[in-house]
Design a protein around this motif. Sequence first.
Motif, PDB file in Angstrom:
ATOM      1  N   ALA A 162       0.838  -1.208   0.000  1.00  9.81           N
ATOM      2  CA  ALA A 162       0.000   0.000   0.000  1.00  9.81           C
ATOM      3  C   ALA A 162       0.872   1.256   0.000  1.00  9.81           C
ATOM      4  CB  ALA A 162      -0.936  -0.012   1.204  1.00  9.81           C
ATOM      5  N   GLU A 163       1.946   1.261   0.782  1.00  9.13           N
ATOM      6  CA  GLU A 163       2.818   2.431   0.832  1.00  9.13           C
ATOM      7  C   GLU A 163       3.626   2.581  -0.457  1.00  9.13           C
ATOM      8  OE1 GLU A 163       4.358   5.983   2.124  1.00  9.13           O
ATOM      9  OE2 GLU A 163       2.601   4.857   2.778  1.00  9.13           O
ATOM     10  N   LEU A 164       4.073   1.457  -1.034  1.00  3.89           N
ATOM     11  CA  LEU A 164       4.769   1.537  -2.322  1.00  3.89           C
ATOM     12  C   LEU A 164       3.852   2.139  -3.378  1.00  3.89           C
ATOM     13  CD1 LEU A 164       6.647  -1.881  -2.362  1.00  3.89           C
ATOM     14  CD2 LEU A 164       7.719   0.388  -2.368  1.00  3.89           C
ATOM     15  N   GLN A 165       2.592   1.721  -3.373  1.00  5.87           N
ATOM     16  CA  GLN A 165       1.653   2.270  -4.346  1.00  5.87           C
ATOM     17  C   GLN A 165       1.419   3.762  -4.088  1.00  5.87           C
ATOM     18  OE1 GLN A 165      -2.492   0.946  -4.377  1.00  5.87           O
ATOM     19  NE2 GLN A 165      -2.321   0.848  -6.599  1.00  5.87           N
ATOM     20  N   ARG A 166       1.316   4.136  -2.833  1.00  5.39           N
ATOM     21  CA  ARG A 166       1.123   5.548  -2.505  1.00  5.39           C
ATOM     22  C   ARG A 166       2.318   6.380  -2.978  1.00  5.39           C
ATOM     23  NH1 ARG A 166       2.015   9.555   0.660  1.00  5.39           N
ATOM     24  NH2 ARG A 166       3.472   8.670   2.119  1.00  5.39           N
ATOM     25  N   GLN A 167       3.522   5.849  -2.806  1.00  7.78           N
ATOM     26  CA  GLN A 167       4.744   6.589  -3.162  1.00  7.78           C
ATOM     27  C   GLN A 167       5.030   6.587  -4.669  1.00  7.78           C
ATOM     28  OE1 GLN A 167       7.432   7.930  -1.180  1.00  7.78           O
ATOM     29  NE2 GLN A 167       6.241   7.770   0.696  1.00  7.78           N
ATOM     30  N   PHE A 168       4.744   5.443  -5.341  1.00  7.29           N
ATOM     31  CA  PHE A 168       5.217   5.266  -6.718  1.00  7.29           C
ATOM     32  C   PHE A 168       4.111   5.079  -7.754  1.00  7.29           C
ATOM     33  CE2 PHE A 168       8.687   3.715  -3.953  1.00  7.29           C
ATOM     34  CZ  PHE A 168       9.661   4.634  -4.316  1.00  7.29           C
ATOM     35  N   GLY A 169       2.863   4.929  -7.323  1.00  2.46           N
ATOM     36  CA  GLY A 169       1.773   4.741  -8.284  1.00  2.46           C
ATOM     37  C   GLY A 169       1.520   3.279  -8.582  1.00  2.46           C
ATOM     38  N   TRP A 170       1.063   3.009  -9.792  1.00  2.86           N
ATOM     39  CA  TRP A 170       0.662   1.664 -10.195  1.00  2.86           C
ATOM     40  C   TRP A 170       1.803   0.659  -9.990  1.00  2.86           C
ATOM     41  CZ3 TRP A 170       2.247  -1.934 -13.798  1.00  2.86           C
ATOM     42  CH2 TRP A 170       1.376  -3.010 -14.003  1.00  2.86           C
ATOM     43  N   ALA A 188      16.171   5.867  -0.900  1.00  6.66           N
ATOM     44  CA  ALA A 188      15.816   6.592   0.334  1.00  6.66           C
ATOM     45  C   ALA A 188      14.355   6.351   0.692  1.00  6.66           C
ATOM     46  CB  ALA A 188      16.093   8.086   0.172  1.00  6.66           C
ATOM     47  N   ARG A 189      13.481   6.353  -0.289  1.00  8.17           N
ATOM     48  CA  ARG A 189      12.061   6.101  -0.011  1.00  8.17           C
ATOM     49  C   ARG A 189      11.829   4.672   0.456  1.00  8.17           C
ATOM     50  NH1 ARG A 189       8.215   9.591  -4.056  1.00  8.17           N
ATOM     51  NH2 ARG A 189       9.157  11.608  -3.583  1.00  8.17           N
ATOM     52  N   LEU A 190      12.538   3.722  -0.124  1.00  9.18           N
ATOM     53  CA  LEU A 190      12.413   2.330   0.333  1.00  9.18           C
ATOM     54  C   LEU A 190      12.862   2.212   1.792  1.00  9.18           C
ATOM     55  CD1 LEU A 190      13.733   0.363  -2.780  1.00  9.18           C
ATOM     56  CD2 LEU A 190      11.344   0.817  -2.143  1.00  9.18           C
ATOM     57  N   ARG A 191      13.974   2.863   2.147  1.00 14.75           N
ATOM     58  CA  ARG A 191      14.456   2.828   3.540  1.00 14.75           C
ATOM     59  C   ARG A 191      13.450   3.489   4.475  1.00 14.75           C
ATOM     60  NH1 ARG A 191      17.565   0.120   0.799  1.00 14.75           N
ATOM     61  NH2 ARG A 191      15.803  -1.162   1.305  1.00 14.75           N
ATOM     62  N   ASP A 192      12.828   4.574   4.026  1.00 19.84           N
ATOM     63  CA  ASP A 192      11.820   5.244   4.852  1.00 19.84           C
ATOM     64  C   ASP A 192      10.623   4.337   5.102  1.00 19.84           C
ATOM     65  OD1 ASP A 192      13.400   7.523   4.956  1.00 19.84           O
ATOM     66  OD2 ASP A 192      12.216   8.637   3.467  1.00 19.84           O
ATOM     67  N   ILE A 193      10.193   3.613   4.076  1.00 22.29           N
ATOM     68  CA  ILE A 193       9.075   2.686   4.238  1.00 22.29           C
ATOM     69  C   ILE A 193       9.457   1.577   5.210  1.00 22.29           C
ATOM     70  CG2 ILE A 193       7.598   0.986   3.076  1.00 22.29           C
ATOM     71  CD1 ILE A 193       7.858   2.813   0.534  1.00 22.29           C
TER      72      ILE A 193
END
Length: 167
Positions: A23-31, A68-73
């Motif tokens: 869910a967070e990956l989709q929120r950050q990166f889309g489809w 960086a976004r992956l580490r934040d998630i």
Amino acid sequence: MAQVYVGIGSNIEPERHLSAGLAELQRQFGWLNVSTIYANAAVGFTGADFLNGVVGFTTDLTVQVVVARLRDIEAVHRNTADPKPASRALDLDLLLYDDRVLREGRLHLPRDEIVRHAFVLKPLAEIAGDRRHPLLGTSFAELWAAFDSSRETLTPVTLRWEPSLSR
């Protein structure tokens, strides 16, 4: 836009953490293009079985920003300080960023585990079978066909995750 593939895994409340991570990956990166999720034994240490899969998406963000976004998630799931190999609430590993070859500190692209572990290669071959390994020049489908899968047992599981239709 870069085509990105990320390994996703968990062995601590894995259904909950994988669903939240997706869910967070989709929120950050889309489809997201999400592979089958597989259960497999922990590799390199004694621990609960993992659930693993691969997620693909496109982005105009740089490699460093994606990492960086992956580490934040992951940090939301409190496992960024855990040494590997160890149990993980959520593990997100950048596998590929287009055909980029990079060796910068701990960031290696393409990620070495692609050709070492069935739990990475099989789901990657499912969603990116025609793509070629940037160093080997062989498609991921061909790499999976030649892989000795007798070393790791993968069992498909159904994950209760519904992708959002809105971006």
